[in-house]
Design a protein around this motif. Structure first.
Motif, PDB file in Angstrom:
ATOM      1  N   ARG A 185       0.825  -1.245  -0.007  1.00 34.06           N
ATOM      2  CA  ARG A 185      -0.022  -0.003  -0.012  1.00 34.06           C
ATOM      3  C   ARG A 185       0.754   1.161  -0.141  1.00 34.06           C
ATOM      4  N   PRO A 186       0.512   2.260  -0.419  1.00 35.45           N
ATOM      5  CA  PRO A 186      -0.997   2.585  -1.294  1.00 35.45           C
ATOM      6  C   PRO A 186      -1.218   2.069  -2.512  1.00 35.45           C
ATOM      7  N   ASP A 250      -6.601   2.851  -3.241  1.00 30.80           N
ATOM      8  CA  ASP A 250      -6.372   3.875  -2.462  1.00 30.80           C
ATOM      9  C   ASP A 250      -6.672   5.309  -2.909  1.00 30.80           C
ATOM     10  N   THR A 273     -13.466   6.103  -3.466  1.00 33.75           N
ATOM     11  CA  THR A 273     -11.923   6.327  -3.872  1.00 33.75           C
ATOM     12  C   THR A 273     -11.572   7.548  -4.584  1.00 33.75           C
TER      13      THR A 273
END
Length: 347
Positions: A185-186, A250, A273
């Motif tokens: 992530r992201p 993300d 999002t």
């Protein structure tokens, strides 16, 4: 009063794109409002693959069959959605009979042709001005596109925004798509057609933390897979699987410089999002109405992607809820003109 509405479009199922989603959803909304709607697409004709894009089929010599379909349906209003073989045949029929019709500017074909074969867009825009100029109104999705086309000599431009399916695209699906679980992530994701005009390399070349994901299929997919082995390519997804991919990202990165709207932007926001994009027609118009941060627009796409990480996902969803397909259909209806409008004017 219920009306019989005929829509002619060279973009139709089984194609998967924003034009098809818009027309199919608007037709369903109009039907629910009590109108009789028929969409005539290439699926009713013999077809050939579009040069440089074989997934798109173009109708071969559709004039005679199309005229029979139109006259059998006996529409109160005719809308010509695209400028391909079916659109040209419908336009020729209407002009020959002295009937009124509307059109829509869905796709920047001049820029697409330039991206694919290097041809200057000037000649294509001359053709498009002539095509749309014969109608009684050209529907366009954004104010910035309307202003641009006006500068290019288009007339009778009508604003026609879009909506989003808030039942399908929702934040609750952020349980991580199965193949996203192990990604660092992201996660920055692109969702849409994988084609050169979408400018996807501009996204994939960015120096970003975490992971990059491309969701979709298209003629550039194999080339991008070879060029970017570190990127996760999922292929095309549909329905809940598609919505889960949006929600599991993300940031949704939209690198296109040629879209006229970008339904995918609304779909991402509906999933909570945030969006990162260039200040281009479509995302610039969509995000301009937000009073809180739901993403970032910047000529530096990397900076936009990093800033978008700070947006509140609940605000993204709330903003998407202001876009309604019913309102989109109602606007479309107000822009239609009676088929016999020109005859009445002459009388």
């Amino acid at each position: 009063m219920p009306a019989r509405i005929l829509i002619v479009s060279d973009a139709w199922t089984p194609q998967v794109n924003g034009v098809v989603r818009t027309l199919a959803t608007v037709a369903a909304e109009l039907s629910a409002m009590g109108h009789t709607v028929e969409v005539v697409g290439p699926d009713r004709f013999r077809t050939m693959p579009c040069p440089t894009y074989p997934d798109i089929r173009l109708s071969l010599l559709p004039r005679r069959r199309l005229i029979r379909i139109i006259e059998a349906f006996n529409p109160d209003a005719l809308h010509i959605a695209t400028e391909g073989p079916l659109g040209l045949a419908a336009r020729a029929w209407a002009r020959r009979r002295g009937f009124a019709f509307t059109t829509a500017f869905h796709t920047r074909f001049p820029e697409y042709v330039q991206a694919r074969i290097g041809l200057s867009p000037g000649l294509a825009y001359r053709f498009l001005r002539r095509f749309h100029g014969a109608g009684q109104g050209v529907m366009v999705a954004t104010d910035s596109l309307r202003a641009e086309l006006s500068r290019r000599g288009f007339h009778r431009l009508r604003h026609w925004s879009r909506g989003v399916d808030l039942e399908l695209f929702r934040p609750e699906l952020r349980t991580e798509a199965p193949d996203f679980v192990d990604l660092p992530r992201p996660v920055f994701a692109y969702v849409g057609r994988v084609a050169v005009e979408k400018n996807i390399r501009a996204f994939l070349d960015l120096d970003l933390p975490g992971s990059k994901v491309v969701v979709g299929g298209g003629p550039q997919l194999a080339d991008l897979k070879r060029s970017y082995p570190g990127v996760h390519f999922t292929g095309a997804r549909f329905g809940t699987d598609l919505a889960r991919a949006y929600a599991s990202a993300d940031v949704f990165v939209f690198p296109s410089l040629t879209d006229t709207f970008g339904l995918v932007v609304l779909e991402a926001l509906a999933c909570g999002t945030p969006v990162a994009a260039y200040p281009a027609t479509g995302p610039r118009d969509i995000l301009a109405g937000a009073t809180v941060s739901v993403g970032a627009i910047d000529a530096d796409l990397r900076q936009a992607a990093l800033r978008a990480l700070q947006a509140d996902r609940a605000d993204c969803r709330a903003y998407a809820e202001t876009f309604s397909w019913r309102a989109c259909a109602e606007t479309f209806l107000t822009h239609l003109v009676p088929l016999h409008a020109l005859h009445r004017e002459a009388a």
